[in-house]
Design an enzyme around this catalytic site. Structure first.
Site, PDB file in Angstrom:
ATOM      1  N   PHE A  71       0.831  -1.202   0.000  1.00  0.00           N
ATOM      2  CA  PHE A  71       0.000   0.000   0.000  1.00  0.00           C
ATOM      3  C   PHE A  71       0.873   1.262   0.000  1.00  0.00           C
ATOM      4  O   PHE A  71       1.746   1.392  -0.839  1.00  0.00           O
ATOM      5  CB  PHE A  71      -1.004  -0.049   1.150  1.00  0.00           C
ATOM      6  CG  PHE A  71      -1.961  -1.215   1.030  1.00  0.00           C
ATOM      7  CD1 PHE A  71      -2.992  -1.196   0.106  1.00  0.00           C
ATOM      8  CD2 PHE A  71      -1.793  -2.363   1.799  1.00  0.00           C
ATOM      9  CE1 PHE A  71      -3.855  -2.283  -0.052  1.00  0.00           C
ATOM     10  CE2 PHE A  71      -2.647  -3.458   1.662  1.00  0.00           C
ATOM     11  CZ  PHE A  71      -3.681  -3.414   0.732  1.00  0.00           C
ATOM     12  N   SER A  72       0.700   2.193   0.933  1.00  0.00           N
ATOM     13  CA  SER A  72       1.371   3.488   0.827  1.00  0.00           C
ATOM     14  C   SER A  72       2.870   3.463   1.102  1.00  0.00           C
ATOM     15  O   SER A  72       3.544   4.473   0.885  1.00  0.00           O
ATOM     16  CB  SER A  72       0.704   4.512   1.750  1.00  0.00           C
ATOM     17  OG  SER A  72      -0.530   4.921   1.209  1.00  0.00           O
ATOM     18  N   THR A  73       3.402   2.342   1.531  1.00  0.00           N
ATOM     19  CA  THR A  73       4.863   2.226   1.553  1.00  0.00           C
ATOM     20  C   THR A  73       5.403   2.472   0.145  1.00  0.00           C
ATOM     21  O   THR A  73       6.534   2.943  -0.029  1.00  0.00           O
ATOM     22  CB  THR A  73       5.271   0.823   2.044  1.00  0.00           C
ATOM     23  OG1 THR A  73       4.764   0.643   3.369  1.00  0.00           O
ATOM     24  CG2 THR A  73       6.778   0.654   2.067  1.00  0.00           C
ATOM     25  N   LYS A  75       4.716   4.821  -1.827  1.00  0.00           N
ATOM     26  CA  LYS A  75       4.982   6.242  -2.093  1.00  0.00           C
ATOM     27  C   LYS A  75       6.443   6.606  -1.872  1.00  0.00           C
ATOM     28  O   LYS A  75       7.009   7.434  -2.598  1.00  0.00           O
ATOM     29  CB  LYS A  75       4.082   7.113  -1.215  1.00  0.00           C
ATOM     30  CG  LYS A  75       2.602   7.047  -1.564  1.00  0.00           C
ATOM     31  CD  LYS A  75       1.788   7.974  -0.666  1.00  0.00           C
ATOM     32  CE  LYS A  75       0.313   8.009  -1.073  1.00  0.00           C
ATOM     33  NZ  LYS A  75      -0.400   6.766  -0.785  1.00  0.00           N
TER      34      LYS A  75
END
Length: 401
Positions: A71-73, A75
């Site tokens: 998921f947002s890791t 980014k």
């Protein structure tokens, strides 16, 4: 090498006994699925451990090369691609995006800069404004085009988390500059120069070693209480923007099941499929002045400017939590550390003062336990920092003798 606790596989420097034990306790007592922890000190691996199982049935052992949807890791990894391009002069943080991506000037976006995208200040976080059909979220090329045509909302200039659109915005920008997709840039800008595997945007073609998600259904909005609560919450100005940056009609379908449909898409904000060691390898570049061992990815000047801007706002009149794609991630003994967390608690972390980098992944996604799960990496970091501090004092004493 350290003798590992029961149920833990891999290897670790004996000086890092404490974080290994903390990891073992965390999974034995609380997480109880599968996961991995990787720690590098000045680019060299000092902890590479894993445990548990990688499937929803609890039958397939987690392996050294098991990767997970983070998921947002994602980014933080995507941001390093952007910094690589900036380091070579292909991008400038304070140049309007439209100078590189002319279509982006539509809708009055001619003044939005690269820095604004990285700092979540573009006013383009709301999925409801760009999705026509739920399935659109799976088509990254279409969504890059939609972002180029979109008009910012009233949050332009404010730090409002672009939970999903961040990936399409930077994907479109980097495609305009290089002609390559973000998935291709992961390979050419990061994986190949570092000589690593386990770094994929979207599920890799050979996905046998990708962990399945374990947890109950994510469909909270479809419940009797969920629908009215969500409908009311999206009308609250800031809260509504946070919800609409992640939630869309029938979106739970894209995230449901052990192998979410979303994981097959290419979104540089949310669909990174990484091993823990791949994350730690990438973050070692930020921890060690732009290098991973003998391999330099960023110039020292770019790296130091990036770390300074992560810890102090480049524009004191416009408060933001995300600076150039990362958020401050301090822990005891590491006040200048930075990184990025992902939904469920995976994350990447670097401390430029100690030269430490950490990657952490697991495969549990349980919204009931989510607030606690988001702290898992933070629970491990203090023991990592203390172990590194002790190790470095020992090295200094040895050199002095």
């Amino acid at each position: 090498m350290l003798t590992l606790p029961e149920g833990i596989r891999g290897s670790a420097d004996p000086r890092f006994t404490a974080p290994v034990r903390a990891f073992a306790r965390l999974f034995a007592r609380y997480v109880r699925t599968g996961g991995a922890l990787s720690v590098r000190l000045r680019g060299e691996p000092v902890v590479r451990i894993w445990t548990g199982t990688a499937d929803a049935a609890g039958e397939v052992p987690w392996q050294e090369d098991t990767s997970a949807l983070t998921f947002s890791t994602t980014k933080g990894i995507t941001s390093l691609v952007v910094h690589r391009l900036a380091d070579r002069g292909l991008l400038d943080y304070d140049t309007p995006v439209a100078e590189y991506w002319p279509e982006f000037a539509a809708g009055g976006k001619h003044s939005i800069t690269v820095r604004d995208l990285l700092a979540h200040r573009a006013g383009l976080s709301d999925l409801r404004r760009v999705l026509e059909q739920p399935g659109d979220v799976l088509d990254h090329v279409l969504m890059e085009q939609r972002m180029a045509a979109a008009t910012p909302d009233w949050t332009r200039g404010l730090p409002v988390y672009h939970a999903v659109t961040f990936g399409w915005l930077l994907g479109g920008l980097c495609r305009a500059v290089t002609g390559q997709s973000m998935a291709e840039l992961y390979r050419t800008e990061l994986a190949e120069p570092l000589g690593i595997t386990g770094l994929s945007l979207g599920r890799p073609a050979d996905d046998a070693r990708v962990a399945e998600l374990v947890g109950p259904s994510l469909d909270l909005t479809g419940t009797r209480l969920g629908k009215p609560i969500t409908a009311a919450a999206v009308r609250v100005p800031i809260v509504g923007k946070i919800i609409s940056s992640m939630h869309f009609t029938d979106g739970e379908r894209a995230l449901s099941g052990p192998i979410p449909e979303l994981s097959y898409s290419e979104n540089g904000a949310a669909t990174g499929v990484f091993t823990a060691d791949a994350i730690a390898s990438v973050y070692s570049v930020l921890a060690d002045d732009g290098c991973r061992g003998d391999t330099r990815l960023l110039s020292p000047g770019t790296t130091r400017a990036l770390i300074r801007s992560t810890n102090t706002s480049p524009d004191p009149n416009r408060l933001t939590f995300w600076h150039l794609g990362y958020h401050p991630f301090p822990t005891v003994g590491a006040p200048r550390a930075l990184g990025h967390m992902g939904l469920g608690g995976s994350g990447g972390w670097a401390d430029p003062d100690s030269g430490l980098s950490v990657g952490f992944v697991h495969n549990r996604l349980d919204l009931v336990r989510l607030p606690l799960d988001m702290t898992l990496m933070s629970l491990l970091l203090p023991s990592v920092v203390r172990a590194a501090s002790t190790a470095q004092r020992g090295e200094k004493a040895t050199r002095a003798a």
